[in-house]
Design a protein around this motif. Sequence first.
Motif, PDB file in Angstrom:
ATOM      1  N   ALA A 137      18.738  13.669  11.637  1.00 50.60           N
ATOM      2  CA  ALA A 137      18.447  14.594  12.943  1.00 50.60           C
ATOM      3  C   ALA A 137      18.657  13.266  14.447  1.00 50.60           C
ATOM      4  O   ALA A 137      18.191  13.566  15.056  1.00 50.60           O
ATOM      5  CB  ALA A 137      18.704  15.838  13.390  1.00 50.60           C
ATOM      6  N   SER A 138      17.965  11.807  14.453  1.00 48.29           N
ATOM      7  CA  SER A 138      18.206  10.811  14.477  1.00 48.29           C
ATOM      8  C   SER A 138      16.957   9.818  14.427  1.00 48.29           C
ATOM      9  O   SER A 138      15.445  10.548  14.247  1.00 48.29           O
ATOM     10  CB  SER A 138      18.404  10.992  16.045  1.00 48.29           C
ATOM     11  OG  SER A 138      16.648  11.425  16.939  1.00 48.29           O
ATOM     12  N   LEU A 139      16.681   8.478  15.063  1.00 50.28           N
ATOM     13  CA  LEU A 139      15.445   8.340  15.232  1.00 50.28           C
ATOM     14  C   LEU A 139      14.862   7.712  16.243  1.00 50.28           C
ATOM     15  O   LEU A 139      15.688   8.160  17.108  1.00 50.28           O
ATOM     16  CB  LEU A 139      15.373   6.816  13.631  1.00 50.28           C
ATOM     17  CG  LEU A 139      15.085   7.785  12.113  1.00 50.28           C
ATOM     18  CD1 LEU A 139      15.462   6.621  11.286  1.00 50.28           C
ATOM     19  CD2 LEU A 139      13.823   8.957  12.164  1.00 50.28           C
ATOM     20  N   LEU A 140      13.840   6.494  16.404  1.00 47.75           N
ATOM     21  CA  LEU A 140      13.580   6.481  18.053  1.00 47.75           C
ATOM     22  C   LEU A 140      14.624   5.668  18.418  1.00 47.75           C
ATOM     23  O   LEU A 140      14.717   5.449  19.516  1.00 47.75           O
ATOM     24  CB  LEU A 140      11.898   5.492  17.757  1.00 47.75           C
ATOM     25  CG  LEU A 140      11.506   6.873  17.090  1.00 47.75           C
ATOM     26  CD1 LEU A 140       9.822   6.038  16.839  1.00 47.75           C
ATOM     27  CD2 LEU A 140      11.050   7.972  18.162  1.00 47.75           C
ATOM     28  N   ALA A 242      22.153  -2.128   9.161  1.00 44.49           N
ATOM     29  CA  ALA A 242      22.229  -1.719  10.586  1.00 44.49           C
ATOM     30  C   ALA A 242      23.340  -2.410  10.383  1.00 44.49           C
ATOM     31  O   ALA A 242      24.003  -3.768  10.744  1.00 44.49           O
ATOM     32  CB  ALA A 242      21.087  -3.483  10.567  1.00 44.49           C
ATOM     33  N   ALA A 243      24.290  -1.256  11.293  1.00 44.95           N
ATOM     34  CA  ALA A 243      26.331  -1.336  11.593  1.00 44.95           C
ATOM     35  C   ALA A 243      26.223  -0.873  12.947  1.00 44.95           C
ATOM     36  O   ALA A 243      25.474   0.045  13.209  1.00 44.95           O
ATOM     37  CB  ALA A 243      26.469  -0.551  10.469  1.00 44.95           C
ATOM     38  N   ASP A 244      26.660  -1.591  13.893  1.00 43.41           N
ATOM     39  CA  ASP A 244      27.635  -0.845  15.292  1.00 43.41           C
ATOM     40  C   ASP A 244      28.423   0.155  14.212  1.00 43.41           C
ATOM     41  O   ASP A 244      29.200   0.281  14.216  1.00 43.41           O
ATOM     42  CB  ASP A 244      28.258  -1.719  15.395  1.00 43.41           C
ATOM     43  CG  ASP A 244      28.957  -1.417  17.470  1.00 43.41           C
ATOM     44  OD1 ASP A 244      29.422  -0.347  16.963  1.00 43.41           O
ATOM     45  OD2 ASP A 244      28.842  -2.378  17.875  1.00 43.41           O
ATOM     46  N   LEU A 245      27.868   1.357  14.735  1.00 42.43           N
ATOM     47  CA  LEU A 245      29.106   2.752  15.107  1.00 42.43           C
ATOM     48  C   LEU A 245      30.040   2.554  15.079  1.00 42.43           C
ATOM     49  O   LEU A 245      30.473   3.050  14.394  1.00 42.43           O
ATOM     50  CB  LEU A 245      27.919   4.002  15.075  1.00 42.43           C
ATOM     51  CG  LEU A 245      28.459   5.468  14.570  1.00 42.43           C
ATOM     52  CD1 LEU A 245      27.777   5.129  13.442  1.00 42.43           C
ATOM     53  CD2 LEU A 245      27.845   6.202  15.404  1.00 42.43           C
ATOM     54  N   VAL A 262      22.594   3.568   5.759  1.00 37.75           N
ATOM     55  CA  VAL A 262      23.171   2.002   6.607  1.00 37.75           C
ATOM     56  C   VAL A 262      21.923   3.225   7.704  1.00 37.75           C
ATOM     57  O   VAL A 262      22.099   4.447   8.607  1.00 37.75           O
ATOM     58  CB  VAL A 262      24.601   3.141   7.486  1.00 37.75           C
ATOM     59  CG1 VAL A 262      25.084   1.951   8.630  1.00 37.75           C
ATOM     60  CG2 VAL A 262      25.301   2.759   6.462  1.00 37.75           C
ATOM     61  N   ILE A 263      21.341   2.208   9.132  1.00 34.95           N
ATOM     62  CA  ILE A 263      20.994   2.645  10.128  1.00 34.95           C
ATOM     63  C   ILE A 263      21.349   1.489  11.668  1.00 34.95           C
ATOM     64  O   ILE A 263      22.404   1.418  10.854  1.00 34.95           O
ATOM     65  CB  ILE A 263      19.327   2.208  10.438  1.00 34.95           C
ATOM     66  CG1 ILE A 263      19.671   1.034   9.899  1.00 34.95           C
ATOM     67  CG2 ILE A 263      19.034   2.752   9.005  1.00 34.95           C
ATOM     68  CD1 ILE A 263      19.340  -0.011  11.469  1.00 34.95           C
ATOM     69  N   GLY A 264      21.090   2.066  12.502  1.00 37.48           N
ATOM     70  CA  GLY A 264      21.786   1.202  13.780  1.00 37.48           C
ATOM     71  C   GLY A 264      21.433   2.162  15.266  1.00 37.48           C
ATOM     72  O   GLY A 264      20.538   3.597  14.610  1.00 37.48           O
ATOM     73  N   THR A 265      22.251   2.511  16.115  1.00 37.72           N
ATOM     74  CA  THR A 265      22.030   3.091  16.923  1.00 37.72           C
ATOM     75  C   THR A 265      23.029   3.580  17.251  1.00 37.72           C
ATOM     76  O   THR A 265      24.362   3.309  17.283  1.00 37.72           O
ATOM     77  CB  THR A 265      21.169   2.024  18.566  1.00 37.72           C
ATOM     78  OG1 THR A 265      20.863   2.701  20.033  1.00 37.72           O
ATOM     79  CG2 THR A 265      22.763   1.230  18.447  1.00 37.72           C
ATOM     80  N   THR A 266      22.906   4.620  18.640  1.00 37.51           N
ATOM     81  CA  THR A 266      24.217   5.452  18.756  1.00 37.51           C
ATOM     82  C   THR A 266      24.879   5.776  20.832  1.00 37.51           C
ATOM     83  O   THR A 266      25.180   6.221  21.049  1.00 37.51           O
ATOM     84  CB  THR A 266      24.072   6.704  18.634  1.00 37.51           C
ATOM     85  OG1 THR A 266      23.200   7.744  19.184  1.00 37.51           O
ATOM     86  CG2 THR A 266      24.076   6.857  16.624  1.00 37.51           C
ATOM     87  N   ALA A 281      18.474   6.964  17.630  1.00 39.98           N
ATOM     88  CA  ALA A 281      18.588   6.149  16.304  1.00 39.98           C
ATOM     89  C   ALA A 281      18.937   6.746  15.619  1.00 39.98           C
ATOM     90  O   ALA A 281      18.730   7.790  15.459  1.00 39.98           O
ATOM     91  CB  ALA A 281      17.263   4.723  15.630  1.00 39.98           C
ATOM     92  N   TYR A 282      20.229   6.183  14.501  1.00 42.07           N
ATOM     93  CA  TYR A 282      21.120   7.019  13.012  1.00 42.07           C
ATOM     94  C   TYR A 282      20.333   6.361  11.610  1.00 42.07           C
ATOM     95  O   TYR A 282      20.041   4.832  12.558  1.00 42.07           O
ATOM     96  CB  TYR A 282      22.364   6.942  12.971  1.00 42.07           C
ATOM     97  CG  TYR A 282      23.054   5.968  13.088  1.00 42.07           C
ATOM     98  CD1 TYR A 282      23.883   5.369  11.887  1.00 42.07           C
ATOM     99  CD2 TYR A 282      23.261   4.715  13.782  1.00 42.07           C
ATOM    100  CE1 TYR A 282      24.493   4.391  11.246  1.00 42.07           C
ATOM    101  CE2 TYR A 282      24.131   3.864  13.418  1.00 42.07           C
ATOM    102  CZ  TYR A 282      24.400   3.354  12.334  1.00 42.07           C
ATOM    103  OH  TYR A 282      25.403   2.245  12.044  1.00 42.07           O
TER     104      TYR A 282
END
Length: 948
Positions: A137-140, A242-245, A262-266, A281-282
């Motif tokens: 449910a999100s990171l920083l 690291a992917a562009d959502l 898979v990580i990245g920012t929303t 971040a996701y």
Amino acid sequence: MKTDSFVLRHVGPRGNDAQEMLATIGLNSIDELIKKTVPNDILLRKDLDLNSAMSEQEYLSHIQELSIKNKLFKNYIGLGYHPTITPGVIQRNILENPGWYTAYTPYQAEIAQGRLEALLNYQTMVAELTGMELANASLLDEGTAAAEAMIMLYNTRTRAQKKNNSLHFFVSENVLPQTIELLKTRATPLGIILIIGEDSEQDFTSDYFGTLVQYPGKNGRVIDYSEFVKKANENDVRVAVAADLLSLAILTPPGEWGADVVIGTTQRFGIPMGYGGPHAAYFATKEAYKRSIPGRIIGVTKDANGNRALRMALQTREQHIKREKATSNICTAQVLLAVMAGMYGVYHGPNGLKYIANKIHQLAYTLHDELTKLGILQINKTFFDTLNVKVSNLEKIKENAELLHVNFYYTNKDTVSISLNETTTLSDINEIVKIIAKAENKVFTEVVAINPQITIPQNLSRTTSFLENPVFNSYHSETEMMRYIKKLERKDLSLNHSMISLGSCTMKLNAASEMFPLSWANWANIHPFVPIEQADGYQEVFRQLEEDLNEITGFYATSLQPNSGAQGEYAGLLVIKAYHEANGDHHRNICLIPSSAHGTNPASAVMAGMKVVVTKATEEGNIDFDDLKEKALLHKDNLAALMVTYPSTHGVFESGIKEITDLIHENGGQVYMDGANMNAQVGITNPATIGADVCHLNLHKTFAIPHGGGGPGVGPICVVEHLAPFLPSNPVIPTGGKSPITPISSAPWGSALVLLISYGYIKMLGSKGLKTATETAILNANYMKKHLESSYNILYTGENGFCAHEMIVDFREFKAKGIEVVDIAKRLMDYGYHAPTVSFPVAGTLMIEPTESESKAEIDNFIDAMLHIKKEIDAQESHDTSSVLKNAPHTQQMLTNDNWDFSYSRKEAAFPMDSIQENKFWPSVRRVDDAFGDRNLICSCTPIEEYM
């Protein structure tokens, strides 16, 4: 009444209330209370040297003038941050709505079902877009999410990898620069060896346990990684991406070509850039990693009636429980921003997201096509939104762009990187072509239409559907969306309903005047990597805020970069470590931590590469000085630091604090003070006075940034002069000291946008107002304690019988009747209150902190509720599971049901006090079944019936 005095609006007790409250606790003045509560040798002898307090109107004029100093350019910089459109329905009804931004972390699920549903939507959206099985449910931010992915893969290495001591982690040179630097920060203390290079040339050996690639790459190239992943898997190497959502609406999701994480920012999902944050971040991964995934997961379970209910799943992973065995120190998320991003997905739906992604790509292809016609080389053969353009006169392009208020990213002496975004229009494309054509002496012809071509190759194009759940396909008109948001809001208890008296969490007023500027374009729409002179307004806020925090803490310098309290802990310990190493003391790695400390303390120490040695507490809840001295002397040759919370986690100003800090210094260590309880210090004492060398400050506690349902948080660190050279930097915009540690978060100044809140809080309260706030927090706590101690056992007090700003109420004696502290927590919901902090730092207790913002009337009402509950405890038959306490909370559905099979009345269940009828809050579900949810982990919008 001074209507232009902000302290009058922020502090709760009115008129003669304070004097009445003092009389209740047997004192004559606030000064007398403070002298009986705080040790004399640490009391400040003079007022804080701060500017005079501003009125709310003066502050808003001031912050408006500062905003004009920020220059609003059109930004095509990219690097993980993009201009975006926040739908008005989301801005007005979530970002600007205290019903959403003042809520607390959803530990009490029955009164947080709205937020939990919003976060479940977010998880579903992330998992389906990435092609993974579950998401948290999100990171920083993206950089720290990448670091968490690396550490998770390191902690879950195979037996063979552990046997071979596989420590190597390959990072593609196409990964964002700030992410690479953050990986260095996290890797070094743990002994992980980073190898950075060209991914197409990488060969994996048994030395490797994992790898990270960027999709699309930092300069916009979209690479088919299927063969790379196959090669990694053949060598038992796990792959993080690291992917562009947003790009995943039209690109093949990494889960389909074998990624493990898979990580990245929303941020692109409707969240303003805000000069770097806050952004959610996701983190998405495979089901196999569900017990190793960092952060929080929202799961589906059932309530006491078997109805669907939501709650935080696998809560035993919370770091305050795992302590030094924790795999991460994460304590906070970016809940408010995750809610907004999830709602962006709900509002636009799958077709809307595909439309936005396709339009951005078509604009990028139009730009590529026009530049190609002019004979200008665009390097990226495959791209989503970012072009890499070779030019002959980069300086001229930069000059032309700045004249027209346009920012590009200049990757080297002859290459311009241009990232398009949701706000880009055809006229913007013409402007970009014109800038480049003029500098390259080309004849420019205006483009009259967007080229509709989609140029992504078939092997990289998404073919699978996503977001088919009705929630993503039902609320596309503003009317329906507004009502959906309101429906969820009604299920959550926030500060706009009643006091949330959570110990250690300081749920105070988040004033509207502090919040207003967050929506202003000149603050919200600044890219974190613009030339620094374009952000003069922000820079002035940072300078003044750092100076004010230095004055408040008594320290020499401040770093605003850490974007949570736990990040501040980690940063502070790394600064201490860097200091020791600069002195040649590489061997100093022992960190002493009292047993009462918050669990993120030992987790942060382990992450920083230190060895934790726990020290004992006395029966009074204080640090056992004899035990501390014994361990300090035992480890004096290797002592790095002591981590101490002050006032203590037990809500007491320990009188021997200076003796404690002197002991650590005498034995070569540094003192780290956890700032969780700074709300009891501001203006009356400070960390420097007690002998600390570094502290973090929870700006989302003491300095009025709202908790946002579990985040954003901000945790800057303040340090003494000899630690200042080591404050963290950033690879794109240099910050920090002369010998800085590598970054703690992705953006140079962390979550810059919400720093405006704390800046306003300090400016409007001023020196006297800040001190009044602290004094009132201590008064409110002791007034409540005086009323409760006749019915309940208050565990710890200072030498004169007073508590600091919070107290611990013990319920363990009632276990003999079968009553647990959780029964009290749930019953408080029926009275319209969120439970105080449950079972921390002592199991079977509630830690209560009323804060300075609560009025005497509200505190009296809470006291009445607690005393009424004591009568219910007294009336409880031993181990009676049918009692009002055991069946709490009571829902509206229960009370309106034709059947009532309980021994107590409906009125006793829902309206135990007459005052509740004026402002009744209804929990939307009965008590949730945590065990069922953990046995049947469901973390998406899939109906529970499919699993039962």
